[in-house]
Write an enzyme that holds these catalytic residues in place. Structure first.
Site, PDB file in Angstrom:
ATOM      1  CE1 TYR A 104     -21.366  -8.489  49.144  1.00  0.00           C
ATOM      2  CE2 TYR A 104     -21.547 -11.046  48.620  1.00  0.00           C
ATOM      3  CZ  TYR A 104     -21.528  -9.614  48.319  1.00  0.00           C
ATOM      4  OH  TYR A 104     -21.524  -9.171  47.008  1.00  0.00           O
ATOM      5  CD  GLU A 189     -23.089  -6.197  47.282  1.00  0.00           C
ATOM      6  OE1 GLU A 189     -22.183  -6.682  46.795  1.00  0.00           O
ATOM      7  OE2 GLU A 189     -23.060  -4.897  47.778  1.00  0.00           O
TER       8      GLU A 189
END
Ligand code: ADP
Ligand code: MG
Length: 377
Positions: A104, A189
């Site tokens: 992530y 993201e």
């Protein structure tokens, strides 16, 4: 806020130099099949619903296909989905890769820190909200130097990357930061950032553009995919109209009074469902248009809370009464009014003649509308 669909985010990734799989967006099963047959999408491929909600992987909105006919079938199935209330209109096809690990990585604007924050976690591929706090490293970024060498090394360590992979992370971080700044994003993201063999690849994208920078980015004005159909019509008519989950419609003038009205209704246990800010308008035609739009949202009851400062209460009332006559029977709703200020008496009289009572006290009027909508606490 402008939330970009995954494929648009990935176009930005390509532009700034974040590596992404080869792929393209299609809008029909036939188009998908042709893309696979012609080799413009590698096989096997993934077939991904382009909706703004997350959790597509778990929710059946990401599928795999090995042949053009399987692409046809998977695309048709996904185009038929309604995913978390959103109809799927576009599908992204892209090459399926062999994933080693899922990481992530994100840059977000942290409003409480008043700073961009670099977020990294070795536990990617799941929704970040479900990852334990301690597993997400957060580094505030000073916008002037941008992401420094120290911060890049710390991110690499958090992600468990070393050697060639750590070297690949550097340009990705630079690209993400450049994108974040130049596009005026509030969130960029990558989840997951996948380790594929000796390389890193962004398999998903989430990009949110800051609304207040809209004037610098006319290119985003047309792709606000997060508007409801009624909000879209309202935007074309330059009416400030927002749809929420509740069942009470609110018509007020000025952002301050509109927000305060929503607060009072919430306080009393009511659920505002759609609100309309007339702003400085008292043009009866505009008021009529706004009111008809409100009726289409089918609220249980509507609260009209107007303060006549620049706006005149009587012209607002005139527009409203004209509008009420045009609302189709099926869309009718109980209306509670509270109009104060400039030409108040005339306005109240016009409403009274049309069968609407103005309740001067804010709390009493709000209570009346909450009760009319089916009650609060
Ligand atoms: P969402 O976040 O909405 O669930 P993602 O794009 O993150 O959607 O996809 C969900 C999962 O599907 C990923 O975590 C990954 O495991 C898998 N996936 C997505 N794209 C690919 C791809 N190109 N190749 C292989 N697997 C993929
Ligand atoms: Mg994802």
């Amino acid at each position: 806020m402008v939330k970009l669909a995954e494929w648009r985010g990935k176009e930005l990734f390509r532009k700034y130099g974040v590596p992404v799989p080869t792929g393209r967006v299609v809008r029909s099963a036939e188009e998908g099949e042709r893309a696979a047959a012609s080799g413009s999408v590698p096989l096997p491929c993934v077939v991904k619903a382009q909706v703004l909600a997350g959790g597509r992987g778990k929710g059946g909105a990401v599928r795999f296909a090995n042949s053009p006919s399987e692409v046809h079938a998977a695309t048709a199935a996904i185009l038929g989905l309604e995913f978390k209330g959103e109809k799927v209109r576009e599908v992204l096809l892209e090459g399926k890769v062999a994933i080693g690990r899922e990481l992530y990585l994100a840059i977000a604007l942290d409003r409480s820190l008043r700073s961009p924050v670099l977020m990294a976690s070795a536990e990617g591929g799941v929704e970040i909200e479900t990852v334990a706090d301690g597993a997400v490293d957060r580094q505030p970024i000073d916008p002037f130097p941008g992401i420094t060498g120290f911060e890049r090394r710390r991110a690499a360590r958090t992600l468990g990357l070393s050697g060639g992979l750590a070297n690949e992370l550097d340009p990705i971080l630079r690209a993400l930061w450049a994108l974040f700044q130049a596009e005026d994003a509030e969130l960029v993201e990558i989840n997951p950032l996948a380790v594929v063999g000796d390389h890193l690849l962004a398999l998903d994208s989430k990009v949110i553009i800051e609304d207040d920078a809209g004037f610098r980015h006319p290119e985003y004005a047309e792709i606000r995919d997060d508007r409801t159909p009624l909000e879209e019509i309202a935007r074309e008519k330059e009416i400030a109209f927002v749809q929420l989950d509740g069942n009470i419609g609110v018509i007020a003038n000025g952002a301050g009074l509109t927000m305060a009205t929503l607060d009072v209704l919430m306080e009393l246990g009511g659920k505002p469902g759609v609100f309309l800010d007339l702003g400085g308008t008292d043009d009866p035609k505009k008021v009529t248009e706004a009111f008809l739009l409100m009726a289409e949202a089918r609220p249980n009851a509507v609260f009209l809370n107007i303060f006549g400062g620049v706006t005149r209460c009587d012209t607002v009332a005139t527009g409203l009464v004209a509008a009420m006559r045009q609302v189709p029977e099926a869309n009718r709703f109980p209306l509670v009014a509270r109009i104060r200020g400039n030409n108040e008496k005339e306005g109240i009289e016009i409403l009274r003649a049309a069968g609407v009572t103005s309740v001067p006290d804010l709390r009493a009027s709000a209570e009346a509308v909450v009760a009319a909508a089916g009650g609060g606490r």
